[in-house]
Design an enzyme around this catalytic site. Sequence first.
Site, PDB file in Angstrom:
ATOM      1  N   LYS A  60      30.447  40.196 113.479  1.00 25.86           N
ATOM      2  CA  LYS A  60      29.260  39.651 112.866  1.00 25.86           C
ATOM      3  C   LYS A  60      28.932  40.133 111.455  1.00 25.86           C
ATOM      4  O   LYS A  60      28.693  38.835 110.439  1.00 25.86           O
ATOM      5  CB  LYS A  60      27.652  40.004 113.203  1.00 25.86           C
ATOM      6  CG  LYS A  60      27.482  39.659 114.782  1.00 25.86           C
ATOM      7  CD  LYS A  60      26.465  40.029 115.144  1.00 25.86           C
ATOM      8  CE  LYS A  60      26.343  39.700 116.579  1.00 25.86           C
ATOM      9  NZ  LYS A  60      24.360  39.282 117.208  1.00 25.86           N
ATOM     10  N   ASP A  84      20.196  35.579 115.862  1.00 20.92           N
ATOM     11  CA  ASP A  84      19.458  35.631 116.571  1.00 20.92           C
ATOM     12  C   ASP A  84      17.907  36.192 116.030  1.00 20.92           C
ATOM     13  O   ASP A  84      17.071  36.009 117.019  1.00 20.92           O
ATOM     14  CB  ASP A  84      19.997  37.352 115.681  1.00 20.92           C
ATOM     15  CG  ASP A  84      21.703  37.386 116.471  1.00 20.92           C
ATOM     16  OD1 ASP A  84      21.702  36.826 117.211  1.00 20.92           O
ATOM     17  OD2 ASP A  84      22.358  38.330 115.617  1.00 20.92           O
ATOM     18  N   GLY A 101      22.547  45.551 114.258  1.00 14.78           N
ATOM     19  CA  GLY A 101      22.976  44.368 114.061  1.00 14.78           C
ATOM     20  C   GLY A 101      21.792  43.687 114.552  1.00 14.78           C
ATOM     21  O   GLY A 101      21.325  42.401 113.517  1.00 14.78           O
TER      22      GLY A 101
END
Length: 297
Positions: free
Chosen positions: A80, A117, A145
């Site tokens: 990511k 997200d 993350g």
Amino acid sequence: MDIPVMTADSSWQLPADSLLAVIGHPIGHSLSPVMHTPALAAAGIAGVYGIADVRTEELGKWCTFAAKHLKGFNITVPHKENIIQFLDKVDPVAAAAGSVNTVRVGSDGTLSGTSTDGGGFLDAAAETLGFSPAGSVIAIAGAGGAARGIAFACAAAGAKEIMIFNRSRERSGALAADLQKHFPGLTVSLWQPDEADTPGLLEASELFIQATSLGLKADDPLPVPAGAIARCRRVYDCIYGTTRVLHTALDNGVPCADGTLMLLYQGARAFEYWFGQKPDVDIMKKSLAGALAGRVG
Ligand code: NDP
């Protein structure tokens, strides 16, 4: 709509009609194809959503391939952050958070990145727990993350204070520094998960978010003491299914929810980013529920 559908062979063994994909390493068993392939069919868009095991050193090659053959892709652990260097554009909140989970391929092959997200978390927490980030005090376990995406989305949506509970001080310190750089008015504090103050701090927050990997295995310890979870006002666990954290919350009458809807809504937001239209969320939800039921059974 002029949409490319992959026809060339690739070293990633994607289905020949792949239009979208998720990349990671190791990629394991991703639930994203389960949601997105039916959403494509429901929208009348030809193509499927594949899975590709892409190693870190292959990211540049993957991006060249995707720019030619795909409409977009998702990114999971551990890429990511590393993917950002290969993109032409990144939206400001994702750039500040240093995390991209969705890339769109433009008609000229340019690659634009965002992160869905945090937005997926906000949609899920609003629906399941009635949580609204504006002016809120939140507590997050974890600084990886998922915690990063959630913290930045909450800060961008007007949260007042974020308490971070993480084992590694180095990681939580880096997250706190990044948050304070981009949101100078935000109060950020760092805590070890088992401080004497943890129960009182969690009680003072409107929502406790479990964003560590603890709970993926049935015998994992709790990320914070059980007595602290018992005093929470609301609990959101990013992991799918009923974890020990959720059992503890349920046993103590604390409203709580698991990560299934976060997964669903990050996927729905990704679909909208790729195609400029909302997907059929009910179809995605049913497909996901079926796959999760199959996993448990
Ligand atoms: P990362 O690997 O980036 O971060 C893992 C975090 O868990 C770190 O804060 C780490 O702490 C902590 N941790 C790991 N092992 C332990 C341990 N033994 N004791 C204490 N802390 C530990 O993972 P992600 O942030 O990507 O994912 C975190 C969780 O969120 C996962 O369970 C994942 O399944 C879930 N997730 C759910 C999503 C959804 O859509 N529902 C989306 C993304 C993630 P430290 O810094 O000290 O190492």
